[in-house]
Motif scaffolding. Structure first.
Motif, mmCIF file in Angstrom:
data_model
loop_
_atom_site.group_PDB
_atom_site.id
_atom_site.type_symbol
_atom_site.label_atom_id
_atom_site.label_comp_id
_atom_site.label_asym_id
_atom_site.label_seq_id
_atom_site.Cartn_x
_atom_site.Cartn_y
_atom_site.Cartn_z
ATOM 1 N N THR A 7 0.844 -1.192 0.000
ATOM 2 C CA THR A 7 0.000 0.000 0.000
ATOM 3 C C THR A 7 0.877 1.238 0.000
ATOM 4 O OG1 THR A 7 -1.736 -1.145 1.244
ATOM 5 C CG2 THR A 7 -1.780 1.266 1.260
ATOM 6 N N VAL A 75 -3.054 9.037 7.830
ATOM 7 C CA VAL A 75 -2.215 7.862 8.090
ATOM 8 C C VAL A 75 -2.952 6.872 8.979
ATOM 9 C CG1 VAL A 75 -0.079 7.050 9.170
ATOM 10 C CG2 VAL A 75 -0.050 9.090 7.705
ATOM 11 N N ASP A 76 -3.659 7.364 9.983
ATOM 12 C CA ASP A 76 -4.437 6.469 10.851
ATOM 13 C C ASP A 76 -5.487 5.705 10.049
ATOM 14 O OD1 ASP A 76 -3.025 7.166 13.093
ATOM 15 O OD2 ASP A 76 -4.550 8.548 13.882
ATOM 16 N N LEU A 79 -3.884 2.882 8.045
ATOM 17 C CA LEU A 79 -3.572 1.739 8.905
ATOM 18 C C LEU A 79 -4.839 0.981 9.303
ATOM 19 C CD1 LEU A 79 -0.731 0.837 9.936
ATOM 20 C CD2 LEU A 79 -0.806 3.122 8.937
ATOM 21 N N TYR A 82 -6.145 -0.767 5.842
ATOM 22 C CA TYR A 82 -5.290 -1.711 5.131
ATOM 23 C C TYR A 82 -4.342 -2.487 6.042
ATOM 24 C CZ TYR A 82 -6.949 0.941 1.116
ATOM 25 O OH TYR A 82 -7.735 1.552 0.184
ATOM 26 N N GLY A 83 -4.171 -2.015 7.265
ATOM 27 C CA GLY A 83 -3.334 -2.739 8.205
ATOM 28 C C GLY A 83 -1.845 -2.552 8.011
ATOM 29 N N ARG A 84 -1.445 -1.748 7.013
ATOM 30 C CA ARG A 84 -0.020 -1.567 6.745
ATOM 31 C C ARG A 84 0.171 -0.348 5.850
ATOM 32 N NH1 ARG A 84 2.232 -6.236 5.280
ATOM 33 N NH2 ARG A 84 3.980 -5.231 4.229
ATOM 34 N N LEU A 85 1.391 0.159 5.867
ATOM 35 C CA LEU A 85 1.788 1.232 4.964
ATOM 36 C C LEU A 85 3.167 0.863 4.436
ATOM 37 C CD1 LEU A 85 1.327 4.049 3.702
ATOM 38 C CD2 LEU A 85 2.366 5.041 5.752
ATOM 39 N N ASP A 86 3.257 0.616 3.128
ATOM 40 C CA ASP A 86 4.502 0.147 2.536
ATOM 41 C C ASP A 86 5.331 1.263 1.908
ATOM 42 O OD1 ASP A 86 4.374 -3.006 2.550
ATOM 43 O OD2 ASP A 86 2.365 -2.271 2.095
ATOM 44 N N ALA A 126 4.873 8.789 9.375
ATOM 45 C CA ALA A 126 4.866 7.541 8.613
ATOM 46 C C ALA A 126 5.992 6.585 8.980
ATOM 47 C CB ALA A 126 4.939 7.858 7.114
ATOM 48 N N HIS A 129 5.558 3.102 10.702
ATOM 49 C CA HIS A 129 4.803 2.143 9.900
ATOM 50 C C HIS A 129 5.631 1.645 8.717
ATOM 51 C CE1 HIS A 129 1.701 3.609 12.490
ATOM 52 N NE2 HIS A 129 1.802 4.827 11.984
ATOM 53 N N SER A 133 7.035 -2.310 7.879
ATOM 54 C CA SER A 133 6.845 -3.009 6.597
ATOM 55 C C SER A 133 8.125 -3.124 5.788
ATOM 56 C CB SER A 133 5.794 -2.276 5.759
ATOM 57 O OG SER A 133 6.233 -0.974 5.407
#
Length: 284
Positions: A7, A75-76, A79, A82-86, A126, A129, A133
């Motif tokens: 993501t 950003v919250d 998360l 999607y549960g993640r930030l790549d 960010a 996170h 990842s």
């Protein structure tokens, strides 16, 4: 970057490079959170995503890089959904034309707020996170972040600040598994120049002793944009920075941009500087 449902959050996606990058990243299989200061302007982005067949991979969210609360909320939400930030692509930016004697310091404050301090705040939020990842932080800078350009004092100062910040951060972030890179376009055929809303006659009338120089600068600049790179071409470099196995710190988006910055940087892709500063972190 993890291959598990990557993501990417991209700022400034209403037009130009940001819009093209959002669609190109989705076309490369990434889930794109395309952010805009004003989501009412998302129509062209959504239409382009639909035309490319990737509408399901593009999610529009509101984010104003000059508002820390807006950054935190966006950003919250990423998360939570999607549960993640790549990856984060810092693309939102503002131009500024004028010389300091006449423009005053407010023009500098405005440019720094959008082009630099907004990047700093989103990066701060960010990083935890991205560390989780093993992700990437990509910033759209400019050849104006390497070479100062006449009548672009505020803009270039803000882009110099951006590059100084990220060049300093890159080895520290890398030590925790986060890749940092800057993308440097030259002239790009996008709405960026149009969005400056330059009143050329008024600028020249108010230029005083700088009128001849300003007239020459504007003629040179407008000529350069007649042969500008496309937004899609610049976006290809951003997608490369997001997806390639190895990414240098500094990437130009065209041969012309590389040749231009090479006039100042023998270390055109930043590898020598990054190798040097990374070695400092291993010193015992």
């Amino acid at each position: 970057m993890s291959n598990a449902a990557p993501t990417v959050l991209i700022t400034g996606t209403s037009s130009g490079i940001g819009l093209a990058a959002a669609v190109a990243a989705a076309s490369a299989g990434l889930r794109v959170v395309a952010t805009l200061r004003d989501t009412a302007k998302a129509g062209p982005l959504l239409a382009a995503a639909e035309a490319a067949g990737v509408a399901e991979l593009v999610k529009v969210k509101q984010l104003d890089v000059t508002d820390p609360a807006s950054i935190a909320v966006a950003v919250d939400e990423v998360l939570a959904e999607y549960g993640r930030l790549d990856a984060v692509v810092h693309n939102a930016g503002a131009g500024a034309v004028g010389t300091v004697e006449q423009a005053g310091t407010e023009l500098f404050r405005q440019a720094l707020e959008v082009n630099f301090l907004g990047v700093v705040e989103l990066t701060r939020v960010a990083l935890p996170h991205l560390r989780a990842s093993g992700g990437r932080l990509i910033a759209v800078s400019s050849v104006g972040g390497v070479i100062g350009q006449p009548f672009n004092e505020a803009y270039c100062a803000s882009k110099f600040a951006l590059e100084g910040f990220l060049e300093s951060l890159a080895p520290v972030a890398a030590a925790t598994g986060v890749t940092v890179a800057v993308v440097e376009p030259g002239a790009v055929a996008s709405e960026f120049v149009a969005n400056l809303q330059l009143d050329v006659p008024a600028l020249l009338a108010a230029a005083g002793p700088y009128e001849p120089a300003l007239k020459g600068y504007l003629a040179t600049t407008f000529a350069a944009f007649e042969d500008a790179q496309s937004s899609a071409g610049a976006a290809e470099t951003i997608v490369h920075a997001l997806t390639a196995e190895q990414v240098p710190f500094r990437l130009q988006t065209s041969e012309a941009a590389t040749a231009f910055v090479a006039a100042k940087l023998a270390d055109a892709d930043g590898a020598v500087v990054q190798g040097l500063t990374s070695s400092w972190l291993a010193a015992s």
